[in-house]
Design a protein around this motif. Sequence first.
Motif, PDB file in Angstrom:
ATOM      1  N   ASP A 160      31.779 123.521  12.372  1.00  0.00           N
ATOM      2  CA  ASP A 160      30.622 123.121  11.570  1.00  0.00           C
ATOM      3  C   ASP A 160      30.843 123.444  10.094  1.00  0.00           C
ATOM      4  N   ASP A 161      31.475 124.612   9.822  1.00  0.00           N
ATOM      5  CA  ASP A 161      31.745 124.981   8.438  1.00  0.00           C
ATOM      6  C   ASP A 161      32.673 123.972   7.777  1.00  0.00           C
ATOM      7  N   THR A 162      33.637 123.469   8.561  1.00  0.00           N
ATOM      8  CA  THR A 162      34.550 122.448   8.051  1.00  0.00           C
ATOM      9  C   THR A 162      33.801 121.177   7.696  1.00  0.00           C
ATOM     10  N   LYS A 163      32.915 120.758   8.560  1.00  0.00           N
ATOM     11  CA  LYS A 163      32.148 119.536   8.354  1.00  0.00           C
ATOM     12  C   LYS A 163      31.335 119.607   7.072  1.00  0.00           C
ATOM     13  N   TYR A 164      30.589 120.706   6.870  1.00  0.00           N
ATOM     14  CA  TYR A 164      29.727 120.827   5.695  1.00  0.00           C
ATOM     15  C   TYR A 164      30.537 120.932   4.407  1.00  0.00           C
ATOM     16  N   THR A 165      31.625 121.681   4.456  1.00  0.00           N
ATOM     17  CA  THR A 165      32.459 121.824   3.257  1.00  0.00           C
ATOM     18  C   THR A 165      33.092 120.498   2.865  1.00  0.00           C
ATOM     19  N   PHE A 166      33.631 119.780   3.852  1.00  0.00           N
ATOM     20  CA  PHE A 166      34.269 118.507   3.559  1.00  0.00           C
ATOM     21  C   PHE A 166      33.261 117.471   3.058  1.00  0.00           C
ATOM     22  N   SER A 167      32.062 117.490   3.597  1.00  0.00           N
ATOM     23  CA  SER A 167      31.033 116.551   3.143  1.00  0.00           C
ATOM     24  C   SER A 167      30.723 116.775   1.671  1.00  0.00           C
ATOM     25  N   GLN A 168      30.585 118.057   1.285  1.00  0.00           N
ATOM     26  CA  GLN A 168      30.289 118.376  -0.103  1.00  0.00           C
ATOM     27  C   GLN A 168      31.473 118.052  -1.003  1.00  0.00           C
ATOM     28  N   LEU A 169      32.690 118.405  -0.549  1.00  0.00           N
ATOM     29  CA  LEU A 169      33.888 118.141  -1.339  1.00  0.00           C
ATOM     30  C   LEU A 169      34.129 116.643  -1.474  1.00  0.00           C
ATOM     31  N   ASP A 170      33.883 115.896  -0.414  1.00  0.00           N
ATOM     32  CA  ASP A 170      34.062 114.449  -0.438  1.00  0.00           C
ATOM     33  C   ASP A 170      33.125 113.808  -1.466  1.00  0.00           C
ATOM     34  N   GLN A 171      31.877 114.251  -1.480  1.00  0.00           N
ATOM     35  CA  GLN A 171      30.916 113.718  -2.439  1.00  0.00           C
ATOM     36  C   GLN A 171      31.316 114.069  -3.868  1.00  0.00           C
ATOM     37  N   PHE A 172      31.847 115.286  -4.052  1.00  0.00           N
ATOM     38  CA  PHE A 172      32.282 115.698  -5.382  1.00  0.00           C
ATOM     39  C   PHE A 172      33.440 114.838  -5.865  1.00  0.00           C
ATOM     40  N   LEU A 173      34.420 114.590  -5.012  1.00  0.00           N
ATOM     41  CA  LEU A 173      35.576 113.785  -5.393  1.00  0.00           C
ATOM     42  C   LEU A 173      35.165 112.360  -5.753  1.00  0.00           C
ATOM     43  N   GLN A 174      34.202 111.830  -5.012  1.00  0.00           N
ATOM     44  CA  GLN A 174      33.691 110.501  -5.346  1.00  0.00           C
ATOM     45  C   GLN A 174      33.000 110.528  -6.707  1.00  0.00           C
ATOM     46  N   HIS A 175      32.244 111.589  -6.965  1.00  0.00           N
ATOM     47  CA  HIS A 175      31.471 111.689  -8.205  1.00  0.00           C
ATOM     48  C   HIS A 175      32.367 111.715  -9.434  1.00  0.00           C
ATOM     49  N   ILE A 176      33.516 112.395  -9.345  1.00  0.00           N
ATOM     50  CA  ILE A 176      34.403 112.485 -10.513  1.00  0.00           C
ATOM     51  C   ILE A 176      35.428 111.350 -10.533  1.00  0.00           C
ATOM     52  N   GLY A 177      35.334 110.444  -9.569  1.00  0.00           N
ATOM     53  CA  GLY A 177      36.242 109.305  -9.531  1.00  0.00           C
ATOM     54  C   GLY A 177      37.663 109.675  -9.174  1.00  0.00           C
ATOM     55  N   TYR A 178      37.822 110.634  -8.310  1.00  0.00           N
ATOM     56  CA  TYR A 178      39.141 111.131  -7.916  1.00  0.00           C
ATOM     57  C   TYR A 178      39.851 110.090  -7.056  1.00  0.00           C
ATOM     58  N   LYS A 179      41.105 109.765  -7.394  1.00  0.00           N
ATOM     59  CA  LYS A 179      41.826 108.697  -6.701  1.00  0.00           C
ATOM     60  C   LYS A 179      43.082 109.165  -5.974  1.00  0.00           C
ATOM     61  N   GLU A 180      43.511 110.401  -6.204  1.00  0.00           N
ATOM     62  CA  GLU A 180      44.766 110.863  -5.617  1.00  0.00           C
ATOM     63  C   GLU A 180      44.596 111.222  -4.141  1.00  0.00           C
ATOM     64  N   ALA A 181      45.653 110.990  -3.371  1.00  0.00           N
ATOM     65  CA  ALA A 181      45.636 111.322  -1.944  1.00  0.00           C
ATOM     66  C   ALA A 181      46.255 112.693  -1.723  1.00  0.00           C
ATOM     67  N   THR A 182      45.875 113.633  -2.545  1.00  0.00           N
ATOM     68  CA  THR A 182      46.307 115.020  -2.452  1.00  0.00           C
ATOM     69  C   THR A 182      45.274 115.857  -3.188  1.00  0.00           C
ATOM     70  N   LEU A 183      45.452 117.155  -3.208  1.00  0.00           N
ATOM     71  CA  LEU A 183      44.509 118.041  -3.884  1.00  0.00           C
ATOM     72  C   LEU A 183      45.244 118.800  -4.975  1.00  0.00           C
ATOM     73  N   THR A 184      44.821 118.634  -6.207  1.00  0.00           N
ATOM     74  CA  THR A 184      45.475 119.273  -7.341  1.00  0.00           C
ATOM     75  C   THR A 184      44.722 120.542  -7.750  1.00  0.00           C
ATOM     76  N   GLU A 185      45.397 121.377  -8.510  1.00  0.00           N
ATOM     77  CA  GLU A 185      44.767 122.607  -8.993  1.00  0.00           C
ATOM     78  C   GLU A 185      43.579 122.287  -9.889  1.00  0.00           C
ATOM     79  N   GLU A 186      43.710 121.255 -10.717  1.00  0.00           N
ATOM     80  CA  GLU A 186      42.624 120.864 -11.618  1.00  0.00           C
ATOM     81  C   GLU A 186      41.393 120.432 -10.828  1.00  0.00           C
TER      82      GLU A 186
END
Length: 339
Positions: A30-56
């Motif tokens: 469940d913790d994974t689900k909630y974290t990914f949902s929030q992170l997914d929305q954040f990445l969409q909000h900033i227009g993130y296009k990379e298929a990896t996770l950067t330090e920035e």
Amino acid sequence: MIRITDYRSSMAAYFTEYHEWRVSLGYRADDTKYTFSQLDQFLQHIGYKEATLTEEAYNQWLESIAHLKKTTIYLRQITYIKLARYLNHKGVKCFVPYMPRHQGSHIEQYIYSEEEMAAIFSAADGVRVQNKRVSQIAISIPALIRTLYSTAMRISEALDLRNRDIDFEKHVIVINDPKNHHQRYAPINESLEAVLKQYIYYRDKIRKDGIAHPDSAFFVASDGHRLNRTNPYMHFQKILQTAGIPFKGGKEGPHIHHLRHTACVHAFMKMRKAGYDMYCSLPLLSTFMGHRDIYGTEHYLRLTEEMYPEIMEMDAQNTAIIKEYISQVVNYLCNEKRI
């Protein structure tokens, strides 16, 4: 189950894959689900296009959740780190930050010194001598304390032990781990075996039908029934007082469950002194503690460095600071096995 269509960012496929992998291992995730949902929305909000996770991207996301409770932030960081390590193992290069310190309202993890442990054993034995009546709970406490320290089991696991779980022939204790939903074995060394057999001898003199039955509780109170958690905590505070160890109370303790933390740190310290390769120590300690993976054990290595810095400096040529060591171990395991 989460479907790929539930996520919309460039990391959607990885979020889904990792979540389903966690579920397949038996986690509720469940913790994974909630974290990914929030992170997914954040990445969409900033227009993130990379298929990896950067330090920035990680730092930006961390800044966006800075208003949350410290415990919530900590849990989300842990979930992110596990995902990043999983992806790196698969060959997807991602930024992996160091494991954060827990800054929430957790109970402090007090580590008893070797001198304090000797004083605790002596005080516990003194209580037993003063209470010669076999009906006293004092007959259980010395054996319980030594069991917790020798096996690093949780207090709840020790109190749940049944007579059948103690196997002197195979020299093991069978521990039913409700936290991780599996069984594990704790070794019975010679000194612990002597203590447990002496305890059983006096315990079985309690007048209660079936006290030695395989299904009966191993650690019992004065009436022969299973100890409740209040009994050990109350008696342990008296033992600390006799041992001359200040009890601060509340979250600072120290408490009886700190014997588990102490057991892990002392075990690592002894392994290091005995010349064990540090790359081998972490998975061994993880098994000893009953953790499903090495990540639950990493914190104890930091505690070891803080409590016994000389141990980490025994071989200056091969020993680096604890953060570098943890990073090396993780990379080693990722290359040789799987996280």
